[in-house]
Design a protein around this motif. Structure first.
Motif, PDB file in Angstrom:
ATOM      1  N   THR A  68       0.835  -1.200   0.000  1.00 19.57           N
ATOM      2  CA  THR A  68       0.000   0.000   0.000  1.00 19.57           C
ATOM      3  C   THR A  68       0.872   1.253   0.000  1.00 19.57           C
ATOM      4  N   LEU A  69       1.900   1.249   0.837  1.00 17.28           N
ATOM      5  CA  LEU A  69       2.794   2.407   0.928  1.00 17.28           C
ATOM      6  C   LEU A  69       3.455   2.694  -0.419  1.00 17.28           C
ATOM      7  N   MET A  70       3.932   1.649  -1.071  1.00 19.62           N
ATOM      8  CA  MET A  70       4.590   1.845  -2.371  1.00 19.62           C
ATOM      9  C   MET A  70       3.584   2.202  -3.466  1.00 19.62           C
ATOM     10  N   SER A  71       2.355   1.720  -3.343  1.00 21.47           N
ATOM     11  CA  SER A  71       1.317   2.106  -4.308  1.00 21.47           C
ATOM     12  C   SER A  71       0.960   3.573  -4.159  1.00 21.47           C
ATOM     13  N   ILE A  72       1.070   4.089  -2.949  1.00 20.49           N
ATOM     14  CA  ILE A  72       0.880   5.530  -2.724  1.00 20.49           C
ATOM     15  C   ILE A  72       2.016   6.306  -3.386  1.00 20.49           C
ATOM     16  N   LEU A  73       3.243   5.838  -3.193  1.00 18.35           N
ATOM     17  CA  LEU A  73       4.389   6.509  -3.803  1.00 18.35           C
ATOM     18  C   LEU A  73       4.262   6.514  -5.321  1.00 18.35           C
ATOM     19  N   PHE A  74       3.737   5.426  -5.888  1.00 16.69           N
ATOM     20  CA  PHE A  74       3.660   5.288  -7.339  1.00 16.69           C
ATOM     21  C   PHE A  74       2.376   5.877  -7.921  1.00 16.69           C
ATOM     22  N   GLY A  75       1.564   6.538  -7.107  1.00 16.30           N
ATOM     23  CA  GLY A  75       0.404   7.255  -7.625  1.00 16.30           C
ATOM     24  C   GLY A  75      -0.845   6.426  -7.817  1.00 16.30           C
ATOM     25  N   ILE A  76      -0.838   5.159  -7.376  1.00 13.15           N
ATOM     26  CA  ILE A  76      -2.023   4.312  -7.530  1.00 13.15           C
ATOM     27  C   ILE A  76      -3.077   4.673  -6.482  1.00 13.15           C
ATOM     28  N   TYR A  77      -2.633   4.913  -5.253  1.00 15.21           N
ATOM     29  CA  TYR A  77      -3.520   5.372  -4.182  1.00 15.21           C
ATOM     30  C   TYR A  77      -3.134   6.788  -3.771  1.00 15.21           C
ATOM     31  N   ALA A  99       3.669   9.438 -11.879  1.00 18.41           N
ATOM     32  CA  ALA A  99       4.858   8.949 -11.184  1.00 18.41           C
ATOM     33  C   ALA A  99       5.928   8.528 -12.182  1.00 18.41           C
ATOM     34  N   SER A 100       5.515   7.866 -13.246  1.00 20.30           N
ATOM     35  CA  SER A 100       6.469   7.432 -14.269  1.00 20.30           C
ATOM     36  C   SER A 100       7.183   8.612 -14.909  1.00 20.30           C
ATOM     37  N   SER A 101       6.465   9.718 -15.050  1.00 21.35           N
ATOM     38  CA  SER A 101       7.050  10.886 -15.707  1.00 21.35           C
ATOM     39  C   SER A 101       8.165  11.521 -14.883  1.00 21.35           C
ATOM     40  N   THR A 102       8.231  11.207 -13.583  1.00 19.56           N
ATOM     41  CA  THR A 102       9.304  11.732 -12.733  1.00 19.56           C
ATOM     42  C   THR A 102      10.448  10.741 -12.584  1.00 19.56           C
ATOM     43  N   GLY A 103      10.392   9.637 -13.314  1.00 15.05           N
ATOM     44  CA  GLY A 103      11.484   8.672 -13.263  1.00 15.05           C
ATOM     45  C   GLY A 103      11.253   7.502 -12.339  1.00 15.05           C
ATOM     46  N   LEU A 104      10.026   7.352 -11.816  1.00 15.25           N
ATOM     47  CA  LEU A 104       9.708   6.196 -10.984  1.00 15.25           C
ATOM     48  C   LEU A 104       9.216   5.040 -11.849  1.00 15.25           C
ATOM     49  N   GLY A 105       9.589   3.834 -11.478  1.00 20.79           N
ATOM     50  CA  GLY A 105       9.073   2.638 -12.129  1.00 20.79           C
ATOM     51  C   GLY A 105       8.758   1.603 -11.067  1.00 20.79           C
ATOM     52  N   MET A 106       7.719   0.796 -11.283  1.00 14.06           N
ATOM     53  CA  MET A 106       7.324  -0.174 -10.261  1.00 14.06           C
ATOM     54  C   MET A 106       6.966  -1.515 -10.883  1.00 14.06           C
ATOM     55  N   VAL A 107       7.514  -2.578 -10.302  1.00 13.21           N
ATOM     56  CA  VAL A 107       7.121  -3.942 -10.624  1.00 13.21           C
ATOM     57  C   VAL A 107       6.157  -4.389  -9.533  1.00 13.21           C
ATOM     58  N   HIS A 108       4.927  -4.669  -9.934  1.00 12.92           N
ATOM     59  CA  HIS A 108       3.872  -4.978  -8.966  1.00 12.92           C
ATOM     60  C   HIS A 108       3.834  -6.466  -8.638  1.00 12.92           C
ATOM     61  N   GLN A 109       3.445  -6.760  -7.394  1.00 12.99           N
ATOM     62  CA  GLN A 109       3.271  -8.153  -6.998  1.00 12.99           C
ATOM     63  C   GLN A 109       2.105  -8.781  -7.765  1.00 12.99           C
ATOM     64  N   HIS A 110       1.012  -8.035  -7.893  1.00 13.61           N
ATOM     65  CA  HIS A 110      -0.121  -8.475  -8.698  1.00 13.61           C
ATOM     66  C   HIS A 110       0.020  -7.833 -10.068  1.00 13.61           C
ATOM     67  N   PHE A 111       0.242  -8.654 -11.049  1.00 12.50           N
ATOM     68  CA  PHE A 111       0.682  -8.186 -12.346  1.00 12.50           C
ATOM     69  C   PHE A 111      -0.309  -7.232 -13.005  1.00 12.50           C
ATOM     70  N   LEU A 185      13.539   2.741  -8.839  1.00 11.51           N
ATOM     71  CA  LEU A 185      12.930   1.463  -9.180  1.00 11.51           C
ATOM     72  C   LEU A 185      12.302   0.831  -7.944  1.00 11.51           C
ATOM     73  N   ILE A 186      11.025   0.491  -8.043  1.00 12.19           N
ATOM     74  CA  ILE A 186      10.298  -0.126  -6.928  1.00 12.19           C
ATOM     75  C   ILE A 186       9.946  -1.555  -7.332  1.00 12.19           C
TER      76      ILE A 186
END
Length: 542
Positions: A68-77, A99-111, A185-186
């Motif tokens: 949840t915390l990382m989903s907040i960082l990545f703009g999902i929540y 979030a991607s536009s600022t250079g963040l990328g995330m590999v999600h546990q649920h694809f 990278l998350i």
């Protein structure tokens, strides 16, 4: 995307280029996030700082609030409260695209994949390379093939997602991030379904990224991996930060105890010393052939034969994609073999089950914890209570004369959630989709273990579970075998197989390479068989 007033839109585009110049790549302060009208607190006044150009691990039990915390960082929540700074500038993301536009990328546990697209199309989606207004697939494919080979992440780029294994889908998620060349990278449980060799390649990849100046945040329960590559670790428990650690000066045991809040004693593999009565055959697989789920033209199983006995835990090792998935699905009734027999001894009778409908197979006492819990294990938009009894909802005590007994359903679900520590269930009222991945897994495990059965098939049973939960599930599996169940355990983690199996088998390219008691098997023996198979077949299938 909303930004701090001190930054105009033009200068905001330069934020991602400032990576490496700020002491902290990410600062999250006072983050609070609740669900279900405030009844479920996922994060509570949580602070975290991630230093630029470091590898920072976030560890904690299932349902602790890490994803949840990382989903907040990545703009999902959106957080209920708190602030987020990226490279020294406050951000208020409206979406993951922001979030991607600022250079963040995330590999999600649920694809996050489009089922009907190919793996290539999923990787390039939103970051397509074009030439003269036309999609340049050739260049994209060449780039992905290079990344795949470099980091040992084999995929068949022409395959559609709905034909890909869970492990292959995980590798696609990682390749999506690599393809975009993000600076922060998350990774959320990135090694959960990777083989030992792939994990080592992945960890080397993280260290290479660090050398390139990137910042990595990794959510994981595998503390040996944390110890191997991370610089710092933050422990979260029940939505609150417990402590921050300098990983280099902290033992694995100290991090584990902070994570679960208690001392963890290793569980000895008592099954290796159990004498199996070879006359007590419960499950017999004879000359089994089956096609790959991804292609009806390619054989996945080629004349497989073995027995599983009363009280035996058969651990099946091997590189993913060599027939293990099809074997589990054939025993569980999800696919039909092309040849051969799957025979179950039940109530003094021999029953051939391979051509029976799933319901009949289930009724004859075969339980199945599938590899893909979302596709085959859960009805994600139904309640926890419904999922706890779904395979048996049309019989007593859960229903009578076509009417549901909701009291019995809810009572059973609550007992199951307590026994298997399914957190966030809210008395069974929560929707299954809202649970963390680990708690979804515990719900499926609990349902299949708790029902009456003589055979149970597990594929990656502890995927995404924390250390305490893994120990609890391993104890349940061993207790089940001690009570007479025949257990088939398919796992790509050798530690898991050696922790609880009484017999070990290695499968390669649809054939059995090795089959012997755990007492007479070492990691070196299994490793030699797996290594020889890899060298023979090649490392990548791009």
């Amino acid at each position: 995307m909303k930004i701090n007033k001190s930054i105009n839109k033009k200068s905001f585009d330069a934020i991602k280029n400032m990576h490496g110049k700020m002491p902290y790549a990410v600062e999250m302060q006072g983050i609070t996030k609740t669900f279900a009208n405030g009844s479920i607190i996922a994060n509570e006044n949580l602070d975290i700082k991630v230093k630029t150009n470091t590898i920072h691990a976030i560890i904690g039990e299932n349902g602790a609030g890490k994803s949840t915390l990382m989903s907040i960082l990545f703009g999902i929540y959106k957080p209920d409260k708190g602030s987020i700074n990226v490279n020294g500038h406050e951000v208020k993301f409206k979406s993951a695209q922001d979030a991607s536009s600022t250079g963040l990328g995330m590999v999600h546990q649920h694809f996050k994949l489009v089922e009907v697209f190919t793996l290539l199309e999923n990787i390039i989606l939103g970051a397509e390379i074009t030439r003269h207004g036309t999609l340049d697939r050739k260049t994209s494919k060449a780039l992905i093939m290079e990344l795949s080979k470099k980091y040992s992440l084999p995929v068949d780029l022409n395959k559609r997602v709905n034909k890909a294994s869970v492990g292959e889908q995980q590798r696609v998620e990682i390749l999506k991030l690599l393809y975009r060349d993000s600076n922060i990278l998350i990774f959320d449980e990135p090694t959960a379904v990777l083989s030992d060799a792939e994990i080592q390649g992945f960890l080397k990849m993280l260290l290479e990224f660090k050398k390139l100046g990137k910042t990595i945040i990794i959510i994981t329960h595998k503390l040996n991996e944390v110890k191997e590559v991370a610089d710092h670790a933050t422990v979260i428990r029940l939505g609150k930060k417990v402590d921050d650690f300098d990983v280099h000066n902290t033992s694995v045991n100290a991090m584990a105890e902070a994570m679960v809040g208690r001392h963890l004693n290793p569980i000895k593999n008592i099954m290796a010393d159990v004498e199996i009565n070879k006359n007590d055959v419960i499950l017999s697989v004879k000359n089994l052939h089956a096609n790959k789920i991804s292609s009806n033209k390619i054989e996945a199983l080629k004349d497989i034969s073995f027995n599983v006995h009363k009280g035996e835990i058969l651990g099946i090792a091997g590189v993913e994609g060599n027939g293990q998935t099809e074997l589990a699905m054939a025993i569980g009734g999800l696919i039909k073999p092309t040849k051969g027999i799957i025979e179950l001894q039940t109530n003094g009778k021999n029953v051939i089950v391979n051509n029976l409908p799933i319901r009949k197979i289930y009724d004859h006492g075969i339980s199945h914890v599938p590899e893909d819990r979302h596709k085959y294990g859960l009805l994600l938009d139904e309640t926890v209570s419904f999922n706890a009894v779904a395979p048996e909802i049309d019989r007593q005590p859960f229903s009578k004369f076509g009417f549901l007994n909701r009291h019995a359903i809810n009572e059973y679900a609550q007992l199951l959630c307590t026994k298997f520590d399914v957190r966030g269930a809210n008395g069974g009222r929560s929707i299954a989709r809202s649970l963390s991945g680990g708690n979804q897994q515990k719900l499926v495990l609990g349902r299949e273990i708790n029902r009456k059965h003589s055979v149970i098939v597990y594929v990656q049973p502890t995927r995404g579970l924390d250390l305490g939960a893994i120990q609890d599930i391993h104890k349940h599996i061993m207790d089940d075998a001690k009570n007479g169940a025949a257990v088939v355990l398919i796992s790509y983690e050798l530690d898991e197989i050696f922790d609880i199996a009484s017999t070990i088998m290695v499968i390669d390219n649809g054939h059995i390479l090795y089959h012997n008691s755990a007492k007479h098997t070492t990691r070196e023996i299994v490793g030699q068989h797996i290594s020889s198979a890899i060298q023979k077949d090649g490392a990548a299938h791009v």
